[in-house]
Design an enzyme around this catalytic site. Structure first.
Site, short mmCIF file in Angstrom:
data_model
loop_
_atom_site.label_atom_id
_atom_site.label_comp_id
_atom_site.label_asym_id
_atom_site.label_seq_id
_atom_site.Cartn_x
_atom_site.Cartn_y
_atom_site.Cartn_z
N TYR A 140 0.85 -1.23 -0.03
CA TYR A 140 0.00 -0.03 0.03
C TYR A 140 0.83 1.45 0.11
O TYR A 140 0.78 2.23 -0.72
CB TYR A 140 -0.80 -0.02 1.36
N ARG A 145 1.06 -7.06 13.62
CA ARG A 145 0.68 -7.23 12.40
C ARG A 145 1.81 -6.99 11.42
O ARG A 145 2.54 -5.88 11.64
CB ARG A 145 -0.72 -6.29 12.18
#
Ligand SMILES: NC(=O)c1ccc[n+]([C@@H]2O[C@H](COP(=O)([O-])OP(=O)(O)OC[C@H]3O[C@@H](n4cnc5c(N)ncnc54)[C@H](O)[C@@H]3O)[C@@H](O)[C@H]2O)c1
Length: 324
Positions: free
Chosen positions: A138, A265
């Site tokens: 991203y 994460r």
């Protein structure tokens, strides 16, 4: 003025569309409804349902506009990491498509970049000249969007402004969406008296910026654009840990936060705090909503901003009438 807002059925785009309409502008929204909702679009806006990578559709939607706000994106870091090719198409090719259509019309583009471009750089506060070290697909795509915006400005002479949003929060951010930010998820779970999941140790530091301040920056960027390519942080400079956020929210709600811990994460940035001085210098105003005030507004005004049935009905009518 007439503006295109891509992603105008999403969280930030719908707030922007509302503001533009309240200022007397005409708004055309282009959205494929992949994460946004038609009912989020103000009923005064024209809604074109379509993909931002479809050249013909984007060209048609920019036909008679005075400027483009490009917010459409696959905004989930996790999804971009696992579906890099599909999301690259949306995030980079989609941006190229909007830039090319705007160049053809000779109109400016204000687009959403992200603080994710700073990635592994923990030398906070992060200013626009700080080193860029993306950690996710991203982030790499957002950085590529900035590069292409610069090239488009250079080749075709249109002004482009990339706004590096930090962590945006506010009403209408969908807590059920995997794309949503931590604040909407925590607020929703606290209201339901559920436990809050902290990924890692909760010491991750963030710069939370209220959506109303982000809309101010978008509108000011279009109004005060310069020639050439420009990038600017949209942030407060205020550092808050995830654990600190949980405690502030619990305090406002008046219920203790029950915490559960999960694994860290992948691609999660440890420290992200921006330097808002460029924004303040160029537009005369930096984001001014303090976190506690913004969170209080968020928690108390859901009923006012969630799509009312009448609005959803009118939306269906204008959907039928709009260009698709
Ligand atoms: N929310 C944040 O904290 C944050 C931070 C940094 C950058 N950004 C960027 O700001 C922009 C808006 O983010 P948001 O939080 O409102 O996300 P959102 O998911 O609520 O909105 C994105 C909108 O784009 C639409 N969309 C997605 N793919 C599309 C496609 N191929 N064609 C047409 N429309 C498409 C979605 O349906 C949705 O309505 C995005 O570019 C995002 O990357 C957001």
């Amino acid at each position: 003025m007439r503006y295109l807002v891509t992603g105008g059925c999403g969280f930030i785009g719908s707030h922007l569309a509302e503001r533009l309409i309240s200022l007397g502008h005409h708004v055309c929204i282009l959205d494929d409804l992949s994460s946004g909702h038609a009912a989020n679009a103000p009923c005064e806006a024209e809604l074109v349902i379509g993909d931002v990578t479809e050249e013909a559709k984007v060209r048609a939607a920019t036909d008679d506009v005075d400027g483009c706000f490009h917010l459409a994106a696959a905004a989930s870091v996790a999804r971009c990491n696992s579906e890099a090719i599909a999301t690259n198409r949306v995030n980079l090719v989609g941006t190229l498509t909007v830039l090319a259509a705007a160049a053809r019309r000779n109109v400016p583009v204000v687009y959403a970049s992200s603080a994710a471009v700073y990635g592994a750089n923990a030398a906070v506060p992060l200013g626009e000249t700080s080193e860029l070290r993306p950690l996710s697909v991203y982030a790499a795509d957002k950085l590529a969007c900035e590069l292409h915006a610069g090239v488009t400005s250079h080749l075709h002479g249109i002004p482009t402004v990339g706004l590096r949003f930090f962590n945006v929060y506010g009403p209408r951010q969908d807590p059920a969406s995997p794309y949503s930010g931590v604040i909407s998820i925590f607020a929703d779970r606290l209201a339901k008296r559920q436990e809050l999941t902290i990924f890692g140790d909760g010491g991750q530091v963030r710069d939370f910026v209220f959506v109303g301040d982000v809309v101010d920056a978008l509108v000011a960027s279009m109004a005060h654009r310069r020639s050439g390519a420009f990038v600017c942080n949209v942030c407060t400079g205020e550092a808050t840990t995830i654990l600190g956020l949980a405690n502030i929210l619990a305090d406002i709600v008046g219920a203790p936060a029950r915490l559960a811990y999960g694994p860290p994460r992948a691609g999660d940035v440890r420290v992200s705090v921006g330097d808002p001085r460029r924004l303040a210098k160029v537009y005369g105003r930096a984001p001014a909503t303090g976190l506690r005030a913004g969170l209080t507004a968020l928690l108390h005004e859901d009923a006012e901003t969630s799509p009312a049935p009448a609005r959803a009905q009118r939306m269906t009518a204008s959907l039928t009438a709009g260009r698709t």
